[in-house]
Structure formats: structure tokens, C-alpha cells
Design an enzyme around this catalytic site. Sequence first.
Site, mmCIF file in Angstrom:
data_model
loop_
_atom_site.group_PDB
_atom_site.id
_atom_site.type_symbol
_atom_site.label_atom_id
_atom_site.label_comp_id
_atom_site.label_asym_id
_atom_site.label_seq_id
_atom_site.Cartn_x
_atom_site.Cartn_y
_atom_site.Cartn_z
ATOM 1 N N ASP A 66 53.805 61.798 40.271
ATOM 2 C CA ASP A 66 53.967 61.036 41.514
ATOM 3 C C ASP A 66 52.782 60.116 41.798
ATOM 4 O O ASP A 66 51.729 60.210 41.148
ATOM 5 C CB ASP A 66 54.218 61.993 42.698
ATOM 6 C CG ASP A 66 53.315 63.229 42.674
ATOM 7 O OD1 ASP A 66 52.261 63.177 42.019
ATOM 8 O OD2 ASP A 66 53.669 64.228 43.301
ATOM 9 N N ASN A 135 55.082 73.618 51.681
ATOM 10 C CA ASN A 135 56.490 73.710 52.106
ATOM 11 C C ASN A 135 57.434 73.878 50.909
ATOM 12 O O ASN A 135 58.642 73.765 51.062
ATOM 13 C CB ASN A 135 56.882 72.471 52.924
ATOM 14 C CG ASN A 135 56.765 71.183 52.121
ATOM 15 O OD1 ASN A 135 56.430 71.206 50.941
ATOM 16 N ND2 ASN A 135 57.039 70.055 52.762
ATOM 17 N N HIS A 137 57.442 71.985 48.116
ATOM 18 C CA HIS A 137 57.779 70.779 47.344
ATOM 19 C C HIS A 137 57.180 70.843 45.936
ATOM 20 O O HIS A 137 56.138 71.456 45.710
ATOM 21 C CB HIS A 137 57.395 69.486 48.075
ATOM 22 C CG HIS A 137 55.924 69.165 48.145
ATOM 23 N ND1 HIS A 137 55.294 68.839 49.330
ATOM 24 C CD2 HIS A 137 54.965 69.071 47.192
ATOM 25 C CE1 HIS A 137 54.026 68.573 49.090
ATOM 26 N NE2 HIS A 137 53.799 68.706 47.797
ATOM 27 N N GLU A 142 60.530 66.762 48.574
ATOM 28 C CA GLU A 142 60.394 67.532 49.802
ATOM 29 C C GLU A 142 61.631 68.405 50.038
ATOM 30 O O GLU A 142 62.684 68.178 49.430
ATOM 31 C CB GLU A 142 60.203 66.564 50.991
ATOM 32 C CG GLU A 142 58.940 65.711 50.910
ATOM 33 C CD GLU A 142 57.646 66.489 51.210
ATOM 34 O OE1 GLU A 142 57.638 67.739 51.130
ATOM 35 O OE2 GLU A 142 56.631 65.830 51.510
HETATM 36 C C1 GLP Z 1 50.700 67.341 46.374
HETATM 37 C C2 GLP Z 1 51.283 66.812 45.047
HETATM 38 C C3 GLP Z 1 51.920 67.910 44.288
HETATM 39 C C4 GLP Z 1 50.982 69.096 44.289
HETATM 40 C C5 GLP Z 1 50.954 69.694 45.646
HETATM 41 C C6 GLP Z 1 49.950 70.838 45.799
HETATM 42 O O1 GLP Z 1 51.293 66.827 47.482
HETATM 43 N N1 GLP Z 1 52.199 65.756 45.174
HETATM 44 O O2 GLP Z 1 52.220 67.466 42.968
HETATM 45 O O3 GLP Z 1 51.455 70.068 43.396
HETATM 46 O O4 GLP Z 1 50.783 68.725 46.633
HETATM 47 O O5 GLP Z 1 48.668 70.367 45.955
HETATM 48 P P1 GLP Z 1 47.389 71.289 45.926
HETATM 49 O O6 GLP Z 1 47.244 71.740 44.521
HETATM 50 O O7 GLP Z 1 46.272 70.403 46.358
HETATM 51 O O8 GLP Z 1 47.635 72.424 46.858
#
Ligand code: GLP
Length: 253
Positions: A66, A135, A137, A142
Site C-alpha cells: 500500500d 481494527n 485491516h 478496512e
Molecule cells: C498500517 C499498514 C498495514 C500494517 C498495519 C499495522 O496501516 N497499512 O500494512 O500492517 O497498519 O501497522 P503496525 O505494524 O505499525 O502496527
Amino acid sequence: MLKILPDPSSIAEYVSAILVAKIQAKPDVVLGLATGGTMEPIYAQFVAEARQSKLNVSRLTSFNLDEYVGLSADHPKSYSAYMQEHLFRFLEFDASRLHLPDGLAHDLAAHCKIYANKLLACGGIDLQLLGVGGNGHIGFNEPGTAFDCPCHVVELAEQTRIDNSRFFAKGKTVPVSAITMGMAEIMQAREILLVATGESKAQIVADWYQQDVTEAIPFTVLKRHPRARIILDEAAASLLPDDALQQRMVANG
Ligand code: GLP
């Protein structure tokens, strides 16, 4: 399969060893890469091991999950900059094989199609790394995203923007939308490693374990994937019921 390890550094060793072995076995492997705090120790460990074993990474291809809409590749908070900072700058990758969505694409819908087609043309993903949002995702898919949804532009959930504000300077707002690989591309990966660490993930991990596959918790879809491993540290596993912990003993051998 559920795998529970003591802490983020043991997870980093576990995942990094899998990555190294994969690249050794198939130098032109196609990797699906993730960003976020969870991946930072994993990339650091991988870089160290790759250097130590003189791993040749020049033939691998990668596709990131992403990118924020509106951020250029050299914006310090873009996922493109994240990948440079935590992985790409350290090893001799072939830059032409490293793919991320373009957050500044003029026609975003067309760009999503091009990104998905490029991935198909490369034969799809051999090994997909995933984190998970608070959440549930995956990528930026989402809650409520259809499981057959391909690469698309998404309006970020309020919780996601709050969670990710920790990466942005005070007073700077998190972009409202992003391009994400879809649930469809993620589920087509031949193998998936989803990593969740820390107490902040404990509730969504418990929900994932206890609920059937539902679009309300996107990462429950991984229960349908034949080769998905859910890798947790003790903190992220702390709200799992006893039967999950028994499974952990089997999984961890
Ligand atoms: C972000 C990314 C995801 C990631 C997630 C968890 O929004 N788009 O690909 O896996 O949130 O992030 P973190 O590892 O900082 O908790």
C-alpha cells in the site's frame, strides 16, 4: 497455523530465516512486502542475516501492499520512504524490480489496475508478509471490504488514521486515503506470514481467533488460506483462550 513466540526479536529471527531460505531456494522469488512498526525489527534482522550470508537479492521482485494517496515517493512519511529507510538502502536490490503504488498517480483507479496487472505479469506473490491493523485491516483493506476486492483506493478508517498518527509529526495529519493491494491479490499469494506483536493487537487477535470468517474483521479471511501462518508474540497472544494456547504447543513443537 498459529505460531506464538516470546517477543518481537524472536519473531524477527523466525521470519528473517524464512525469507533468507526462500530467496536462497528461489533467487527470483516474488515477495509481497508490508510496512508498519511490526516489520521494522524483521527488516533489521533480515538485513543483518542477508549481509552475513552474502545473500544475493538482486533477482528478487517485490510488491508493497500500500501507499498513502497524496504523498510522493520521497515524502518522509510515504511507505516508499519507509522501505528505503528500513530495507532497500541496505542491500543490492535491483530497483527496477521493487514496486510500490504511486501515491501521486494522476488517475488512481487506472493506476490500481496497472499495479495489479504488473503483479499478475510477474506471476503473483510467492510469499506475502502482513501486519494487521488494530481494527483487523490487512494492507489498507478496512473492515467491510469485500473478499474479492482487487487493488483499489480506500478511504482510511478513523481508527487507522489515529493509530498511524504516531508516525507523523505533531500537527501533521494522516492522509485520508490510500491505495492498497486488495483482498483478492493478498489471498492469491502462495504463502502468507501475518505478524502481530504487542498488547495493542491482543484484542483483535482474540476476535480473529473466536470469530468465523467475516468481512468485519478482514484478517479472518486468512483462515481460508491453505498456507497462512499467524505469528504472534506473547503480548499479542495474551487474550487468546486456552484452546488456542494448546494449539500453540502443537504448532511450536
Ligand atoms: C498500517 C499498514 C498495514 C500494517 C498495519 C499495522 O496501516 N497499512 O500494512 O500492517 O497498519 O501497522 P503496525 O505494524 O505499525 O502496527
